[in-house]
Enzyme design. Sequence first.
Site, PDB file in Angstrom:
ATOM      1  N   GLY A 191     -23.965  13.401   4.614  1.00  0.00           N
ATOM      2  CA  GLY A 191     -24.455  12.191   5.163  1.00  0.00           C
ATOM      3  C   GLY A 191     -25.631  11.488   6.714  1.00  0.00           C
ATOM      4  O   GLY A 191     -25.909  11.737   6.929  1.00  0.00           O
ATOM      5  N   ASP A 237     -20.337  16.722  11.339  1.00  0.00           N
ATOM      6  CA  ASP A 237     -19.523  18.215  11.600  1.00  0.00           C
ATOM      7  C   ASP A 237     -19.290  18.774  10.376  1.00  0.00           C
ATOM      8  O   ASP A 237     -19.267  20.218  10.563  1.00  0.00           O
ATOM      9  CB  ASP A 237     -17.619  17.269  11.975  1.00  0.00           C
ATOM     10  CG  ASP A 237     -17.292  16.238  11.461  1.00  0.00           C
ATOM     11  OD1 ASP A 237     -17.610  16.498  10.234  1.00  0.00           O
ATOM     12  OD2 ASP A 237     -15.953  15.828  11.176  1.00  0.00           O
ATOM     13  N   THR A 244     -25.366  11.386  12.814  1.00  0.00           N
ATOM     14  CA  THR A 244     -24.549  10.657  12.697  1.00  0.00           C
ATOM     15  C   THR A 244     -23.765   9.400  12.292  1.00  0.00           C
ATOM     16  O   THR A 244     -23.795   9.196  13.313  1.00  0.00           O
ATOM     17  CB  THR A 244     -22.721  11.458  12.230  1.00  0.00           C
ATOM     18  OG1 THR A 244     -21.520  10.683  11.582  1.00  0.00           O
ATOM     19  CG2 THR A 244     -22.817  12.072  13.102  1.00  0.00           C
ATOM     20  N   ASP A 246     -18.336  10.670  16.216  1.00  0.00           N
ATOM     21  CA  ASP A 246     -17.141  11.082  15.957  1.00  0.00           C
ATOM     22  C   ASP A 246     -17.431  13.053  16.635  1.00  0.00           C
ATOM     23  O   ASP A 246     -16.198  13.523  16.343  1.00  0.00           O
ATOM     24  CB  ASP A 246     -16.727  11.202  15.411  1.00  0.00           C
ATOM     25  CG  ASP A 246     -17.586  12.603  13.900  1.00  0.00           C
ATOM     26  OD1 ASP A 246     -18.418  12.550  14.510  1.00  0.00           O
ATOM     27  OD2 ASP A 246     -17.013  12.458  12.500  1.00  0.00           O
ATOM     28  N   ARG A 288     -24.077  17.366   0.359  1.00  0.00           N
ATOM     29  CA  ARG A 288     -23.404  17.719   0.501  1.00  0.00           C
ATOM     30  C   ARG A 288     -23.104  19.033   0.208  1.00  0.00           C
ATOM     31  O   ARG A 288     -22.567  18.955  -0.819  1.00  0.00           O
ATOM     32  CB  ARG A 288     -21.122  16.337   1.320  1.00  0.00           C
ATOM     33  CG  ARG A 288     -21.996  15.864   1.729  1.00  0.00           C
ATOM     34  CD  ARG A 288     -20.380  14.895   1.641  1.00  0.00           C
ATOM     35  NE  ARG A 288     -20.942  13.587   2.386  1.00  0.00           N
ATOM     36  CZ  ARG A 288     -20.928  13.417   3.151  1.00  0.00           C
ATOM     37  NH1 ARG A 288     -20.917  14.020   4.679  1.00  0.00           N
ATOM     38  NH2 ARG A 288     -21.482  12.091   3.794  1.00  0.00           N
ATOM     39  N   ARG A 304     -15.543   7.103   9.396  1.00  0.00           N
ATOM     40  CA  ARG A 304     -15.014   7.836   8.178  1.00  0.00           C
ATOM     41  C   ARG A 304     -13.085   8.150   9.353  1.00  0.00           C
ATOM     42  O   ARG A 304     -12.459   7.176   9.497  1.00  0.00           O
ATOM     43  CB  ARG A 304     -15.661   9.444   8.594  1.00  0.00           C
ATOM     44  CG  ARG A 304     -13.928  10.991   7.665  1.00  0.00           C
ATOM     45  CD  ARG A 304     -15.024  11.534   7.360  1.00  0.00           C
ATOM     46  NE  ARG A 304     -16.371  11.689   7.066  1.00  0.00           N
ATOM     47  CZ  ARG A 304     -17.204  11.948   5.828  1.00  0.00           C
ATOM     48  NH1 ARG A 304     -15.911  11.960   5.017  1.00  0.00           N
ATOM     49  NH2 ARG A 304     -18.006  12.231   5.292  1.00  0.00           N
ATOM     50  N   ASP A 352     -21.566   8.384  12.490  1.00  0.00           N
ATOM     51  CA  ASP A 352     -19.579   7.750  12.979  1.00  0.00           C
ATOM     52  C   ASP A 352     -19.492   8.033  14.390  1.00  0.00           C
ATOM     53  O   ASP A 352     -18.543   7.801  14.834  1.00  0.00           O
ATOM     54  CB  ASP A 352     -19.366   8.888  12.438  1.00  0.00           C
ATOM     55  CG  ASP A 352     -18.414   8.946  10.582  1.00  0.00           C
ATOM     56  OD1 ASP A 352     -19.020   7.721  10.158  1.00  0.00           O
ATOM     57  OD2 ASP A 352     -18.974   9.879  10.212  1.00  0.00           O
ATOM     58  N   ARG A 409     -42.802  18.195  15.373  1.00  0.00           N
ATOM     59  CA  ARG A 409     -43.893  18.692  16.372  1.00  0.00           C
ATOM     60  C   ARG A 409     -43.661  18.932  17.945  1.00  0.00           C
ATOM     61  O   ARG A 409     -45.053  19.228  18.268  1.00  0.00           O
ATOM     62  CB  ARG A 409     -44.319  16.741  17.238  1.00  0.00           C
ATOM     63  CG  ARG A 409     -44.479  15.976  15.665  1.00  0.00           C
ATOM     64  CD  ARG A 409     -46.448  15.601  16.437  1.00  0.00           C
ATOM     65  NE  ARG A 409     -46.417  15.016  14.642  1.00  0.00           N
ATOM     66  CZ  ARG A 409     -46.747  13.665  14.340  1.00  0.00           C
ATOM     67  NH1 ARG A 409     -46.651  12.994  15.723  1.00  0.00           N
ATOM     68  NH2 ARG A 409     -47.488  13.094  13.350  1.00  0.00           N
ATOM     69  N   ALA A 458     -14.510 -10.174  17.333  1.00  0.00           N
ATOM     70  CA  ALA A 458     -13.406 -10.112  16.174  1.00  0.00           C
ATOM     71  C   ALA A 458     -12.094 -10.376  16.929  1.00  0.00           C
ATOM     72  O   ALA A 458     -11.799  -9.867  18.211  1.00  0.00           O
ATOM     73  CB  ALA A 458     -13.030  -8.164  15.567  1.00  0.00           C
TER      74      ALA A 458
HETATM   75  O1  F6P Z   1     -20.473  10.598   7.572  1.00  0.00           O
HETATM   76  C1  F6P Z   1     -21.071   9.339   7.624  1.00  0.00           C
HETATM   77  C2  F6P Z   1     -20.815   8.601   6.651  1.00  0.00           C
HETATM   78  O2  F6P Z   1     -21.224   7.460   6.051  1.00  0.00           O
HETATM   79  C3  F6P Z   1     -18.833   7.890   6.809  1.00  0.00           C
HETATM   80  O3  F6P Z   1     -18.845   6.386   7.743  1.00  0.00           O
HETATM   81  C4  F6P Z   1     -18.521   7.789   5.488  1.00  0.00           C
HETATM   82  O4  F6P Z   1     -16.607   7.677   5.573  1.00  0.00           O
HETATM   83  C5  F6P Z   1     -18.529   8.554   4.562  1.00  0.00           C
HETATM   84  O5  F6P Z   1     -20.046   9.236   4.898  1.00  0.00           O
HETATM   85  C6  F6P Z   1     -19.481   8.628   3.040  1.00  0.00           C
HETATM   86  O6  F6P Z   1     -19.494   9.102   2.381  1.00  0.00           O
HETATM   87  P1  F6P Z   1     -20.596   9.485   0.934  1.00  0.00           P
HETATM   88  O7  F6P Z   1     -21.855   8.716   1.617  1.00  0.00           O
HETATM   89  O8  F6P Z   1     -20.936  11.018   0.313  1.00  0.00           O
HETATM   90  O9  F6P Z   1     -19.631   8.263   0.624  1.00  0.00           O
END
Ligand code: F6P
Length: 323
Positions: free
Chosen positions: A11, A103, A126, A130, A72, A172, A128, A25, A187
């Site tokens: 992503g 990852d 990313t 994570d 991907r 994710r 995320d 660079r 929130a």
């Molecule tokens: O890993 C980045 C991310 O945006 C996640 O937060 C989400 O679950 C996933 O990719 C969505 O993937 P795609 O763009 O393939 O739908």
Amino acid sequence: MKKIALFTSGGDAPGMNACIRSVVRSAIYLDLEVYGIKYGYDGMIRGEISKMESYSVSNIVQTGGTILKSARSEDFRTKEGREKAYKNLKKHGIEGLVAIGGDGTFTGANLFYDEFGIPVVGAPGTIDNDLYGSDYTIGFDTAVNTALDAIDKIRDTAASHDRVFFIEVMGRHSGYIAIQSGIGGGAEMVMVPETSTTIDDVIKKLREGRDNKKTSSIIVVAEGDEQGSALQIAERVKLETPKMDIRVTSLGHIQRGGGPTAFDRILASRLGLAAVEGLMNGQKNVMVGVIDNKITYTNLKLAISKSKPLNEELIRLTKILSI
Ligand code: F6P
């Protein structure tokens, strides 16, 4: 080492372009030839590899997405695909790789290193956040700010109509975007996969809020929450509280786009240089990251296998501030 290549995979994330610029660079500054591979592992297999110059990365530091494109790759999961990719790298004399991604990208890179021994340094890109081995990943800060902007806007309409909103954010299996945007956006509750929250907990919280004279509420739901999507959660809550006026918004891919924040541009620039320097200093199968604001290198096997827990202090803060 004289020739390296870089690619983005998985992503996309805001700040990937700033990282590409920094890798290109930095490599040129350090007398390396640098090649860009388009479409991640797919492009490596297809041989979409071309030399990059300093000007190739002009005017991109501020842009979202990735000029190298991303994918991907299914083919890279096969031994045959990885062999083709390796042959293409050899054809160009590539001796080291910088992989910008998450990852999935690093799982592929780690396997590729084990099979063919080509040194690779990963830069965590990313939204995320994570990845074990870096306090922050490129794109996370921008995604949180985008989510926050949306939450602020939803709060206006929620308050005007005395409504309860369930807002789903990405991440994710991780609750980082949810917890940060939830705290920033005030929130009433944040639902993340790292902690378990039942539907009864949600209803109790909403009723307490109403008893405390709150007329509207925002509940941020991480997409990976164990109770399901924001829509599924909202439907179950609605069954028990038919008088509450409930709406659901899923923020989706808007969180992946847009120009990177200052934080992400600087992080990406630092990690790009550190990735190139890592390769030149003999790092072979690592992810570069920042821990306590210092550059660190973590073995890729560790980066992909260890989980990064949510900050307990943030979880506690959310509970305290939402009474
Ligand atoms: O890993 C980045 C991310 O945006 C996640 O937060 C989400 O679950 C996933 O990719 C969505 O993937 P795609 O763009 O393939 O739908």
